[in-house]
Every structure is written in structure tokens, then in C-alpha cells.
Design an enzyme around this catalytic site. Structure first.
Site, mmCIF file in Angstrom:
data_model
loop_
_atom_site.group_PDB
_atom_site.id
_atom_site.type_symbol
_atom_site.label_atom_id
_atom_site.label_comp_id
_atom_site.label_asym_id
_atom_site.label_seq_id
_atom_site.Cartn_x
_atom_site.Cartn_y
_atom_site.Cartn_z
ATOM 1 N N THR A 49 37.287 44.854 39.285
ATOM 2 C CA THR A 49 36.659 44.710 37.969
ATOM 3 C C THR A 49 36.378 43.232 37.704
ATOM 4 O OG1 THR A 49 38.733 44.377 36.744
ATOM 5 C CG2 THR A 49 38.061 46.657 37.195
ATOM 6 N N HIS A 56 37.677 41.357 35.688
ATOM 7 C CA HIS A 56 38.854 40.700 35.128
ATOM 8 C C HIS A 56 39.113 39.347 35.799
ATOM 9 C CE1 HIS A 56 42.724 40.523 33.077
ATOM 10 N NE2 HIS A 56 43.293 40.204 34.222
#
Length: 225
Positions: free
Chosen positions: A154, A156
């Protein structure tokens, strides 16, 4: 009727000739295709060169300053300096090794254990806040930030790595205390393991900048009013 019986035999001859032509031409087509498959066994020259082009990480050479100019240059010396270390607990096996190497480098530079303060924080995202808090105490000549952020599936990774970098820079800019970036931002754990020496580099950078700032303050104090 004899003519009618002879016609089928005449009609077969072209087919037989076509079959014979096909058998004669097939070996030639296989022979023609064989040379085309040989180059595929050897990789193109461009592919051979790509790994070599990616090997160097930095340009060669050192900075050269022309003669005749005033130069203030720091040394990574730890004499009479207090150092703050902020380190993330996330990816603890990696950050623990970063901390060990940073402490070893501080010892080699002459920084005593009593002059080092270590502040563990949850992860890389919290490093800037802790670095800012340490720097604002004015008790430390420099701050070393250590952490490890590994790319996942992701976005992130991008947010954490970016905020850690910009936040640590902001801590140094707002307080005037050097903050060294010892945070690994890698695609995988193997890359991180290969870059653990960045902890020592961060320590040397922090001490060098602390020495530069010390010289600047001394020069400003000695300047005529």
C-alpha cells in the site's frame, strides 16, 4: 472409356507433385528457422550492460575548494559533546542493529556513554516529534534519528518515509540543532540489511555539523561589534 479411365491418373500427378514439393521444402524451412533461434540463447548486449550501469551509487571524486577562501569545516569529533538518539521500535531487529552501530561509532568518536541519551519511539513517523523535543532542550549538540521503513503493498510506505524525512529536517531548521537522518527507506529487508552502516554515517554527519555550528558561534563571538 480408355480415355475416361486415364483421366484420374492424370489428375493425381499435380497432387503428387505438390506433396513431393512439400517434402522437399520442409527441410529447407527448418534449416532457415534454425539460425534465427540461435541469437535468442545469448542476451542482447544492452541487457549485459544494464547491471553494470546500476552498480555505482554515487559519482566519484571529492569536493575541491579553490585556494584563497575562508573555510569553516567540521570534524566528526565527539569531545565534550552530548548526543541525543531517537530510534523507532518498529522493525526492531533492524533498528536495534542500527542503534548498536551508532553507539559503536559514537564511542570511536570519543563520546562517552554518560553523554548519550536514547529515546525509543513507536516508529519512524514519531521520530521528528521526539527529535524536536530533544533539540528544544538545548542540552544536545546534535540529534541522530534511526529507523527503518520497508515498502509494502500500500502507499503507507510513501507517507511515512516522506513525513519522517521532512519532519526531521524541520526539527533541525526550527531549533538550529543538527539532526542527522539515519532512517532506512528500502523496498525489502535484504536492502535494509545491506545498508545498516548508514547508522555510522548518520553519527559522523551529526558530529561534523555540530562542530561546524560550534565554530560558527565561536567566530560570531569573536567578531568585532
Amino acid at each position: 472409356m480408355s480415355e475416361g479411365l486415364g483421366e484420374p491418373r492424370l489428375g493425381l500427378e499435380p497432387d503428387e507433385e505438390r506433396r513431393e514439393d512439400a517434402w522437399e521444402t520442409e527441410p529447407e524451412s527448418e534449416a532457415a528457422e534454425a539460425p534465427a533461434s540461435e541469437p535468442e540463447e545469448e542476451p542482447p548486449a544492452e541487457e549485459d550492460e544494464l547491471p553494470r550501469l546500476r552498480e555505482p551509487e554515487h559519482a566519484a571524486g571529492e569536493l575541491r575548494i579553490p585556494d584563497g577562501y575562508g573555510v569553516i569545516e567540521g570534524e566528526p569529533s565527539g569531545g565534550r559533546r552530548s548526543v541525543g538518539i531517537v530510534v523507532g521500535r518498529f522493525n526492531g531487529e533492524l533498528t536495534g542493529e542500527l542503534l548498536t552501530r551508532a553507539l559503536d561509532e559514537l564511542e570511536r568518536a570519543g563520546v562517552g556513554r554518560e553523554a548519550v541519551t536514547i529515546v525509543p519511539v513507536p516508529g519512524a513517523f514519531e521520530l521528528p516529534l521526539a527529535a524536536m523535543a530533544l533539540a528544544k532542550t538545548r542540552r544536545y549538540s546534535c540529534i541522530v534519528a534511526l529507523g527503518a521503513v520497508i515498502r509494502g503493498e500500500t502507499p503507507h510506505f510513501d507517507y511515512v518515509a516522506s513525513e519522517a524525512a521532512s519532519g526531521l529536517q524541520l526539527a533541525g531548521l526550527e531549533t538550529g540543532v543538527p539532526v542527522a537522518f539515519g532512517v532506512l527507506t528500502c523496498d525489502n529487508e535484504q536492502q535494509a540489511c545491506e545498508r545498516l552502516d548508514k547508522a555510522g554515517e548518520a553519527v559522523r554527519t551529526a558530529l561534523e555539523m555540530a562542530d561546524v555550528f560550534s565554530q560558527l558561534r565561536a567566530a560570531a563571538g569573536a567578531a568585532p561589534a
